[in-house]
Design an enzyme around this catalytic site. Structure first.
Site, PDB file in Angstrom:
ATOM      1  N   ASP A  91      -6.890   3.979  -4.758  1.00 52.43           N
ATOM      2  CA  ASP A  91      -7.540   3.896  -3.442  1.00 52.43           C
ATOM      3  C   ASP A  91      -8.196   5.263  -3.213  1.00 52.43           C
ATOM      4  OD1 ASP A  91      -7.744   2.067  -0.929  1.00 52.43           O
ATOM      5  OD2 ASP A  91      -7.093   3.958  -0.075  1.00 52.43           O
ATOM      6  N   ASN A 111     -16.018   5.973  -4.830  1.00 56.57           N
ATOM      7  CA  ASN A 111     -16.109   4.811  -5.724  1.00 56.57           C
ATOM      8  C   ASN A 111     -16.904   3.685  -5.056  1.00 56.57           C
ATOM      9  OD1 ASN A 111     -14.926   1.998  -6.346  1.00 56.57           O
ATOM     10  ND2 ASN A 111     -14.467   3.158  -8.195  1.00 56.57           N
ATOM     11  N   ALA A 112     -16.479   3.277  -3.856  1.00 64.41           N
ATOM     12  CA  ALA A 112     -17.129   2.142  -3.186  1.00 64.41           C
ATOM     13  C   ALA A 112     -18.571   2.469  -2.788  1.00 64.41           C
ATOM     14  CB  ALA A 112     -16.308   1.734  -1.961  1.00 64.41           C
ATOM     15  N   GLY A 113     -18.784   3.627  -2.173  1.00 65.77           N
ATOM     16  CA  GLY A 113     -20.111   3.997  -1.665  1.00 65.77           C
ATOM     17  C   GLY A 113     -21.140   4.221  -2.768  1.00 65.77           C
ATOM     18  N   LYS A 164       0.860  -1.192   0.000  1.00 61.84           N
ATOM     19  CA  LYS A 164       0.000   0.000   0.000  1.00 61.84           C
ATOM     20  C   LYS A 164       0.889   1.233   0.000  1.00 61.84           C
ATOM     21  CE  LYS A 164      -4.539   0.714   0.247  1.00 61.84           C
ATOM     22  NZ  LYS A 164      -5.614  -0.210  -0.156  1.00 61.84           N
TER      23      LYS A 164
HETATM   24  P1  NAD Z   1     -13.045   7.560  -2.712  1.00 62.11           P
HETATM   25  O1  NAD Z   1     -11.970   8.566  -2.576  1.00 62.11           O
HETATM   26  O2  NAD Z   1     -13.608   7.304  -4.061  1.00 62.11           O
HETATM   27  O3  NAD Z   1     -14.267   7.920  -1.732  1.00 62.11           O
HETATM   28  C1  NAD Z   1     -14.120   8.118  -0.365  1.00 62.11           C
HETATM   29  C2  NAD Z   1     -15.426   8.707   0.154  1.00 62.11           C
HETATM   30  O4  NAD Z   1     -15.400   8.728   1.580  1.00 62.11           O
HETATM   31  C3  NAD Z   1     -15.699  10.133  -0.304  1.00 62.11           C
HETATM   32  O5  NAD Z   1     -17.072  10.281  -0.589  1.00 62.11           O
HETATM   33  C4  NAD Z   1     -15.336  10.966   0.928  1.00 62.11           C
HETATM   34  O6  NAD Z   1     -16.018  12.204   0.986  1.00 62.11           O
HETATM   35  C5  NAD Z   1     -15.814  10.029   2.021  1.00 62.11           C
HETATM   36  N1  NAD Z   1     -15.221  10.309   3.321  1.00 62.11           N
HETATM   37  C6  NAD Z   1     -13.956  10.666   3.626  1.00 62.11           C
HETATM   38  N2  NAD Z   1     -13.847  10.853   4.960  1.00 62.11           N
HETATM   39  C7  NAD Z   1     -15.054  10.600   5.478  1.00 62.11           C
HETATM   40  C8  NAD Z   1     -15.590  10.615   6.797  1.00 62.11           C
HETATM   41  N3  NAD Z   1     -14.817  10.929   7.829  1.00 62.11           N
HETATM   42  N4  NAD Z   1     -16.893  10.279   6.961  1.00 62.11           N
HETATM   43  C9  NAD Z   1     -17.668   9.962   5.914  1.00 62.11           C
HETATM   44  N5  NAD Z   1     -17.240   9.917   4.654  1.00 62.11           N
HETATM   45  C10 NAD Z   1     -15.944  10.252   4.446  1.00 62.11           C
HETATM   46  O7  NAD Z   1     -12.470   6.219  -2.069  1.00 62.11           O
HETATM   47  P2  NAD Z   1     -12.937   4.715  -2.323  1.00 62.11           P
HETATM   48  O8  NAD Z   1     -12.070   4.142  -3.362  1.00 62.11           O
HETATM   49  O9  NAD Z   1     -14.416   4.662  -2.435  1.00 62.11           O
HETATM   50  O10 NAD Z   1     -12.486   4.047  -0.948  1.00 62.11           O
HETATM   51  C11 NAD Z   1     -13.324   4.032   0.207  1.00 62.11           C
HETATM   52  C12 NAD Z   1     -12.862   2.930   1.132  1.00 62.11           C
HETATM   53  O11 NAD Z   1     -12.900   1.689   0.414  1.00 62.11           O
HETATM   54  C13 NAD Z   1     -11.422   3.066   1.630  1.00 62.11           C
HETATM   55  O12 NAD Z   1     -11.320   2.548   2.936  1.00 62.11           O
HETATM   56  C14 NAD Z   1     -10.646   2.193   0.667  1.00 62.11           C
HETATM   57  O13 NAD Z   1      -9.402   1.755   1.207  1.00 62.11           O
HETATM   58  C15 NAD Z   1     -11.638   1.058   0.486  1.00 62.11           C
HETATM   59  N6  NAD Z   1     -11.394   0.257  -0.712  1.00 62.11           N
HETATM   60  C16 NAD Z   1     -11.420   0.812  -1.952  1.00 62.11           C
HETATM   61  C17 NAD Z   1     -11.160   0.010  -3.050  1.00 62.11           C
HETATM   62  C18 NAD Z   1     -11.207   0.544  -4.452  1.00 62.11           C
HETATM   63  O14 NAD Z   1     -11.029  -0.238  -5.394  1.00 62.11           O
HETATM   64  N7  NAD Z   1     -11.471   1.810  -4.677  1.00 62.11           N
HETATM   65  C19 NAD Z   1     -10.889  -1.347  -2.892  1.00 62.11           C
HETATM   66  C20 NAD Z   1     -10.917  -1.886  -1.609  1.00 62.11           C
HETATM   67  C21 NAD Z   1     -11.166  -1.071  -0.525  1.00 62.11           C
END
Ligand code: NAD
Length: 410
Positions: A144, A217-219, A104
């Protein structure tokens, strides 16, 4: 927010290693990363001022193969955080049977405060600083938090210029035209959805209401899949706060459009604003933490009403909270299983890059579905065998696979 996160990762490992009676020397080898570098990145900003940013890359171990794991851009990124995230990647890859160790990286930066030009400079500077420890057979980054396909494209380009050859397998989550895989953008959430689908066949859950923390992305994609499959998403949030409607929010696309226009989900029509703390404690059947670490702690675990917690974020639940949730009868689908769809399709992308033969989206989805569902069932069986929670069951399988590779090398 990220305080003690490496300690959390180490404790999660040690607790299960102890129960498994894992040999001391293997524990020592797996408790710390093989490598964690910190680099200093001076960037000439558009204003003419030079700013220095800190970057990190951690490689937890190479016992099963090259290290694999994303790159995060966030002001709170630290060496401790990337060490924790790299360790979690080790378990995730081993659990899914992928031929990788965990890695990472990240840069301590708020990318929203940079121009596109500055962001590109910083992404390229990071690769110049660490390219010697990267490679399709050494360490393979991916997106990420706050990084995306465009940034992966710049990073790939910088790496290939430095090495003087094409090497698409050095980075995944790239744009399709540079060797990216169909289905990578949606993979984390689609994998999470497959895992939840299997879970619902085995867990009694009275309704179909959901709250999602984080709308990146995930949400966003999990909200989309849940709505498409008849679930009512009552609340979603981002770093600025959340929105709630007891009858269900508008479609995922409408929320995304609102977020794009206003920079946040808050203020969306037909919903009321709530805090992130309130979102986690809503009376819903399924809770999806999809933001950052330490969202569910001993402070709020008792108030969490969801029967199923689908951990799309990495490390959202502390050890104390895990215990409280287990005793309450909530089922946590742990990060190393629930969000493994991302790295699984990254693996598919790497396989396509190495072979030079590209798959259809249907092929990617059906292979992802099969891996996620069979991994869920294996973890479910271990959970029943040891009468433990899903996290312990997932760790048991992952640690066993890594320890086996460690022993086979000696
Ligand atoms: P992203 O940057 O696309 O989105 C992150 C989201 O979280 C944003 O909407 C941001 O505003 C929100 N956020 C940040 N701080 C916050 C808080 N304190 N309270 C509420 N919301 C908050 O990132 P992503 O890729 O969606 O990643 C989100 C999580 O999923 C991370 O923990 C990441 O490690 C994990 N993840 C992502 C992937 C991937 O392929 N993108 C894979 C596995 C795990």
């Amino acid at each position: 927010m990220t305080e003690n996160v490496f300690k959390l990762a180490q404790d999660q490992f040690e607790i299960v290693a102890e129960k498994m009676e894992l040999e001391q020397h293997i524990r020592e080898a797996l408790k710390e990363p093989e490598l964690c570098v910190e680099v200093s990145l001076p960037i000439d900003m558009d204003s003419g001022v030079t700013k220095v940013f800190k970057g990190y890359r951690s490689q937890h171990n190479h016992f099963l193969g090259p290290t694999k794991g994303g790159i995060r851009f966030h002001p709170n990124v630290t060496g401790e955080e990337v060490k924790a995230l790299a360790m979690w990647m080790t378990w995730k890859c081993a659990l899914l049977g992928l031929p990788y160790g965990g890695g990472k990286g990240g840069i301590a930066v708020d990318p929203k405060k940079l121009s596109r030009h500055e962001l590109q400079h910083l992404s390229r500077a990071y690769i110049r600083a660490i390219y010697k420890i990267l490679g399709p057979e050494i360490d393979i980054p991916a997106p990420d938090v706050n990084t995306n396909a465009e940034i992966m494209g710049w990073m790939l380009d910088e790496y290939e210029k430095l090495c003087g050859k094409h090497a698409p397998g050095v980075i995944t989550g790239k744009p399709l035209c540079l060797g990216g895989s169909l289905g990578r953008e949606t993979a984390t959430s689609l994998g999470g959805w497959f895992c939840l689908e299997e879970a619902l066949k085995n867990i009694k859950c009275k309704g179909k209401t959901v709250a999602v923390q984080g709308y990146g992305n995930a949400g966003y994609y999990i909200t989309k899949y849940l709505q498409e499959n008849g679930f009512k998403v009552l609340a979603v949030s981002d770093s600025k706060g959340g929105i709630y409607n007891k009858n269900g929010l508008p479609s995922s696309e409408k929320i995304l459009e609102h977020k794009r226009n206003t920079t946040s989900v808050i203020g969306m029509k037909n919903s009321e604003n709530i805090t992130n703390e309130e979102l986690l404690e809503l009376d819903v059947d399924i809770l999806v933490p999809a933001a950052l670490e330490n969202a569910i702690t001993k402070k709020n675990a008792d108030n969490i009403k969801a029967k199923i917690i689908l951990e799309l974020a990495n490390g959202p639940t502390t050890l104390e909270a895990d215990k409280i949730l287990f005793e309450k009868g909530s089922v946590v689908l742990p990060d190393i299983l629930a969000n493994a769809g991302g790295v699984t399709v990254s693996y598919f992308e790497w396989v396509q890059n190495l072979s030079g033969y590209y798959w259809t989206e249907d092929e990617v989805h059906s292979k992802l579905s099969q891996r996620m569902k069979s991994s869920f069932m294996e973890v479910w069986k271990i959970k029943s065998q040891f009468n433990c929670d899903m996290r312990e069951a997932a760790y048991r399988k992952a640690i066993l696979a890594v320890a086996k590779a460690f022993k086979a090398r000696r």
